[in-house]
Design a protein around this motif. Sequence first.
Motif, mmCIF file in Angstrom:
data_model
loop_
_atom_site.group_PDB
_atom_site.id
_atom_site.type_symbol
_atom_site.label_atom_id
_atom_site.label_comp_id
_atom_site.label_asym_id
_atom_site.label_seq_id
_atom_site.Cartn_x
_atom_site.Cartn_y
_atom_site.Cartn_z
ATOM 1 N N LEU A 1 0.804 -1.218 0.000
ATOM 2 C CA LEU A 1 0.000 0.000 0.000
ATOM 3 C C LEU A 1 0.839 1.270 0.000
ATOM 4 O O LEU A 1 0.564 2.218 -0.748
ATOM 5 C CB LEU A 1 -0.903 0.003 1.249
ATOM 6 C CG LEU A 1 -2.013 1.051 1.303
ATOM 7 C CD1 LEU A 1 -3.061 0.766 0.245
ATOM 8 C CD2 LEU A 1 -2.650 1.053 2.686
ATOM 9 N N VAL A 2 1.888 1.304 0.798
ATOM 10 C CA VAL A 2 2.607 2.544 1.072
ATOM 11 C C VAL A 2 3.841 2.748 0.213
ATOM 12 O O VAL A 2 4.224 3.885 -0.066
ATOM 13 C CB VAL A 2 2.978 2.615 2.583
ATOM 14 C CG1 VAL A 2 3.811 3.837 2.879
ATOM 15 C CG2 VAL A 2 1.716 2.601 3.433
ATOM 16 N N VAL A 3 4.485 1.662 -0.222
ATOM 17 C CA VAL A 3 5.695 1.820 -1.031
ATOM 18 C C VAL A 3 5.343 2.499 -2.348
ATOM 19 O O VAL A 3 4.407 2.097 -3.037
ATOM 20 C CB VAL A 3 6.378 0.457 -1.286
ATOM 21 C CG1 VAL A 3 7.515 0.614 -2.279
ATOM 22 C CG2 VAL A 3 6.891 -0.115 0.023
ATOM 23 N N ALA A 4 6.103 3.553 -2.703
ATOM 24 C CA ALA A 4 5.807 4.358 -3.887
ATOM 25 C C ALA A 4 6.204 3.637 -5.166
ATOM 26 O O ALA A 4 6.807 2.565 -5.149
ATOM 27 C CB ALA A 4 6.534 5.697 -3.784
ATOM 28 N N LYS A 5 5.865 4.267 -6.297
ATOM 29 C CA LYS A 5 6.165 3.683 -7.608
ATOM 30 C C LYS A 5 7.653 3.451 -7.815
ATOM 31 O O LYS A 5 8.054 2.531 -8.519
ATOM 32 C CB LYS A 5 5.654 4.616 -8.710
ATOM 33 C CG LYS A 5 4.140 4.785 -8.734
ATOM 34 C CD LYS A 5 3.766 5.805 -9.797
ATOM 35 C CE LYS A 5 2.271 6.063 -9.817
ATOM 36 N NZ LYS A 5 1.916 7.108 -10.803
ATOM 37 N N ASP A 6 8.469 4.338 -7.226
ATOM 38 C CA ASP A 6 9.909 4.204 -7.421
ATOM 39 C C ASP A 6 10.548 3.185 -6.493
ATOM 40 O O ASP A 6 11.765 3.009 -6.485
ATOM 41 C CB ASP A 6 10.596 5.564 -7.250
ATOM 42 C CG ASP A 6 10.284 6.205 -5.896
ATOM 43 O OD1 ASP A 6 9.701 5.513 -5.028
ATOM 44 O OD2 ASP A 6 10.617 7.386 -5.714
ATOM 45 N N GLY A 7 9.714 2.511 -5.675
ATOM 46 C CA GLY A 7 10.213 1.447 -4.814
ATOM 47 C C GLY A 7 10.801 1.900 -3.496
ATOM 48 O O GLY A 7 11.250 1.070 -2.698
ATOM 49 N N LYS A 8 10.810 3.207 -3.232
ATOM 50 C CA LYS A 8 11.363 3.696 -1.971
ATOM 51 C C LYS A 8 10.516 3.228 -0.798
ATOM 52 O O LYS A 8 9.289 3.290 -0.846
ATOM 53 C CB LYS A 8 11.448 5.223 -1.989
ATOM 54 C CG LYS A 8 12.463 5.758 -2.992
ATOM 55 C CD LYS A 8 12.507 7.277 -2.971
ATOM 56 C CE LYS A 8 13.510 7.800 -3.988
ATOM 57 N NZ LYS A 8 13.547 9.283 -4.036
ATOM 58 N N GLN A 9 11.186 2.772 0.260
ATOM 59 C CA GLN A 9 10.478 2.177 1.393
ATOM 60 C C GLN A 9 10.649 3.004 2.665
ATOM 61 O O GLN A 9 10.763 2.469 3.753
ATOM 62 C CB GLN A 9 10.962 0.750 1.630
ATOM 63 C CG GLN A 9 10.703 -0.177 0.462
ATOM 64 C CD GLN A 9 10.988 -1.626 0.803
ATOM 65 O OE1 GLN A 9 11.232 -1.975 1.944
ATOM 66 N NE2 GLN A 9 10.956 -2.478 -0.208
ATOM 67 N N HIS A 10 10.643 4.305 2.522
ATOM 68 C CA HIS A 10 10.746 5.151 3.709
ATOM 69 C C HIS A 10 9.560 6.102 3.778
ATOM 70 O O HIS A 10 8.898 6.375 2.766
ATOM 71 C CB HIS A 10 12.058 5.943 3.709
ATOM 72 C CG HIS A 10 12.124 6.992 2.634
ATOM 73 N ND1 HIS A 10 12.642 6.735 1.378
ATOM 74 C CD2 HIS A 10 11.727 8.291 2.621
ATOM 75 C CE1 HIS A 10 12.570 7.825 0.643
ATOM 76 N NE2 HIS A 10 12.013 8.775 1.356
ATOM 77 N N LEU A 11 9.311 6.580 4.977
ATOM 78 C CA LEU A 11 8.277 7.576 5.218
ATOM 79 C C LEU A 11 8.954 8.843 5.698
ATOM 80 O O LEU A 11 10.047 8.811 6.255
ATOM 81 C CB LEU A 11 7.279 7.067 6.263
ATOM 82 C CG LEU A 11 6.580 5.747 5.929
ATOM 83 C CD1 LEU A 11 5.780 5.254 7.125
ATOM 84 C CD2 LEU A 11 5.669 5.910 4.713
ATOM 85 N N VAL A 12 8.289 9.969 5.485
ATOM 86 C CA VAL A 12 8.879 11.251 5.838
ATOM 87 C C VAL A 12 7.997 11.982 6.839
ATOM 88 O O VAL A 12 6.766 11.898 6.789
ATOM 89 C CB VAL A 12 9.095 12.123 4.573
ATOM 90 C CG1 VAL A 12 7.767 12.450 3.908
ATOM 91 C CG2 VAL A 12 9.858 13.388 4.889
ATOM 92 N N GLY A 13 8.649 12.687 7.779
ATOM 93 C CA GLY A 13 7.937 13.501 8.753
ATOM 94 C C GLY A 13 8.338 14.949 8.628
ATOM 95 O O GLY A 13 9.067 15.337 7.705
ATOM 96 N N HIS A 14 7.862 15.794 9.563
ATOM 97 C CA HIS A 14 8.236 17.199 9.507
ATOM 98 C C HIS A 14 9.732 17.347 9.789
ATOM 99 O O HIS A 14 10.367 16.461 10.355
ATOM 100 C CB HIS A 14 7.412 18.004 10.521
ATOM 101 C CG HIS A 14 7.641 17.611 11.944
ATOM 102 N ND1 HIS A 14 7.039 16.506 12.515
ATOM 103 C CD2 HIS A 14 8.408 18.161 12.903
ATOM 104 C CE1 HIS A 14 7.438 16.400 13.765
ATOM 105 N NE2 HIS A 14 8.258 17.384 14.035
ATOM 106 N N ALA A 15 10.282 18.487 9.372
ATOM 107 C CA ALA A 15 11.715 18.769 9.526
ATOM 108 C C ALA A 15 12.580 17.712 8.825
ATOM 109 O O ALA A 15 13.669 17.378 9.281
ATOM 110 C CB ALA A 15 12.095 18.867 11.002
ATOM 111 N N SER A 16 12.042 17.136 7.734
ATOM 112 C CA SER A 16 12.770 16.172 6.897
ATOM 113 C C SER A 16 13.166 14.893 7.630
ATOM 114 O O SER A 16 14.094 14.192 7.217
ATOM 115 C CB SER A 16 14.033 16.831 6.307
ATOM 116 O OG SER A 16 13.679 17.947 5.525
ATOM 117 N N LYS A 17 12.480 14.576 8.717
ATOM 118 C CA LYS A 17 12.753 13.325 9.424
ATOM 119 C C LYS A 17 12.266 12.158 8.579
ATOM 120 O O LYS A 17 11.251 12.238 7.896
ATOM 121 C CB LYS A 17 12.060 13.322 10.782
ATOM 122 C CG LYS A 17 12.607 14.350 11.760
ATOM 123 C CD LYS A 17 11.875 14.268 13.095
ATOM 124 C CE LYS A 17 12.414 15.289 14.080
ATOM 125 N NZ LYS A 17 11.681 15.259 15.362
#
Length: 733
Positions: A344-360
Amino acid sequence: MASNSMQTPAMIQVIPNELWVSLESNDSTMMKAVRASHAPDGRKVDVKPMLRIIDNILLRAAPAIVEGTYEDKGLLDEEISSRSDVDAKLKTLASIIKKVSSELFSHNNLILSGTFKANSNVNQTIIPYGMDCKCTCSGGRDVHATIMMLLNTLSSYSWDAKVVLTVAAFIVNYGHEFLLFTSSEANNSALAQSLAFLKQLRDITDHAKFSKAKIDAITKLIKGIMAVTKYIVELHNLPPESLATDEAPMSNAMAYIPKAAYWTMLSVVICASYIASVSGSEETTELLDLSRLASEGSKILVILKSYKTIYKEYEDEKCKTAYWDLVKTFSSTHSDNMTVLKTLVVAKDGKQHLVGHASKRIHIEELRGKHVFLLASGLDISKEEIDIVSKLYQESKSKLGEVQYEVVWIPVVEKTISWDQEKQQKFEQILAMMPWYAMPEPSKIKAEVIKYIKNEWRFENKMTLIPLDRQGKVGSLNALDMLLIRGNKAFSSLYNEKVESIWEAQQTWTLELLLGGIDNNFSLVLDWTKQGTIVCLYGGEDIEWIREFTKATKDAVKNISSGTRVELVYVGKNNAIKEVENIIKIIEEENLSRCWNDLSSIWFFWTRLESMLYLKMQQCKNLKNDRIMQEVTTLLSYDDSDRGWALFCKGSSEMALAQGDVALKSIKEFSERKDADLFQALSNYIKKSQKIQRCSRIILSGDRQEIQSKKLSSDGCECSMEKCFVYRSCADK
């Protein structure tokens, strides 16, 4: 004999047959040279603001060219003047536009040099802003050589940028002269504003008159140029993974774009040449070239449109297959939540990270084995919505939290809407208000995921919370409603298929149920009732009624000798945050009563009421005997009345609810009779008045399919409510 030779140069440049033949084949030496000139350096140019400005020029000068694109002619003016970033972007491109203009001018100056010698009547040529006419060459440059010079100048730019920059240079240095000549003077001021944005405006000069045939031919070709340009931009800005594929149809479409770009640049060069031909000479050759170019452009446009259609069908088929794979994944049993989350969450480019405020950033693996709420919303999610979910989230993280969970925001953005810098900034602003993580690039969310969220989770632009347990099993789609009613205490009910599990045993209509327990404003009201204070919650947007009602209530209390204390609290109006904000300012300035000046509290109060209604609609079989349902329906219907409403509360369970006029009359009657028991007198009057009140209406946010009109009624009315839709713009909220 001399006279005939003198007229030959005036026929300008004939497009050689060899060029037409080469244009027909993708494998011709000419097209190979065109493709070989392309050496992009990776720079990204947002050409859409420039396209909007070009449209703005054409819309005023020749509306037929952009017919059907914009309904409101003032729309582009307002958009351009309100965006400071447009000017900044165009300033960075000013030098390259001037360089392209120089190439076009050089081509036409060389061609026209013979014309000047042959025609003493010709006393002017079109000189781009900032250039001096010093060329004294004779003869003419080959049109293909000019296009190759343009391509070499623009070699480092993408194909869509090459085309738009060339069109911009043409419109601002040649097209606007021609179009200003053929348009009415009334539109000139609007054109001047648009031209100023491109930093290339010069004084308007008079030109020799063109024939109607030439005007029509050039206008038709410019329309074709704009249509092809927009399709090139649209195809070139498809998702990167679609452009990179070797599969048909996109590989064929990308291979065709150079030919479409070459035609566009050829048409620009020819148009510029023939517009600069102001001698009034023989136009037969010009009209033939213009007609043939327009015909070729129509063919190219058909092919570009077909590629777009094929792409849509191709993507739809891919999405359909991926969608059913997603359905299968969610319906299967898993040992943990990673399979579901990655699907569900992994993007089209295959990246498996999530991002928060302040670029966390966190890796998706950090969610393994945890309870996760998926928060789906558009970019129009409100601060009030974020604040309430944040309170629940922070409470779960505290030591007092009964259960801990994570939240992941999935921004649902239509794939038909392009993702630009403005939307990226909006995304980052929203993310900065959230204490949880989100998918990093909304534009890369897979189409099948968006489709699944809309179809399976009934998402319709209204914020939705979807719970996933540690194994990735989906909980109740009513999770947000349940959490709003009972806070995190509802967590144990989220995976119970029976909706009634949210309600505590033998739960009745009380002030505690009405106000909930996660907001400090609500707790203060409950404390007053415990101290014996009569609390009057009131709402609406009629400030005159508010002034009259609060004054009458204060006057009535002054006449009570028993020392009864009354607290008036304004709680706003549903779906009217902006109006409520203005009313709160007046109430505070005039000291009319207490109020909830935290708009999040007001949003929470009304949204909880709607949540109660929705859940009761799914549960109750006999709604006439359900007091909670009846009271909620009545309060929501009173809120939609023109004169407000009031709820008098004594203790936790004694409450009397009335429409605005009834509440005001009951207070005034009490003042005249001077009864000892304020609450009892008000309650008796309200009950008596309810028997003769007319039917009312309810306006709810969103479209909930579970709402059945035959089940809705208020004040004991036996009539069914008619279900209809009310469309409300952002400015009305």
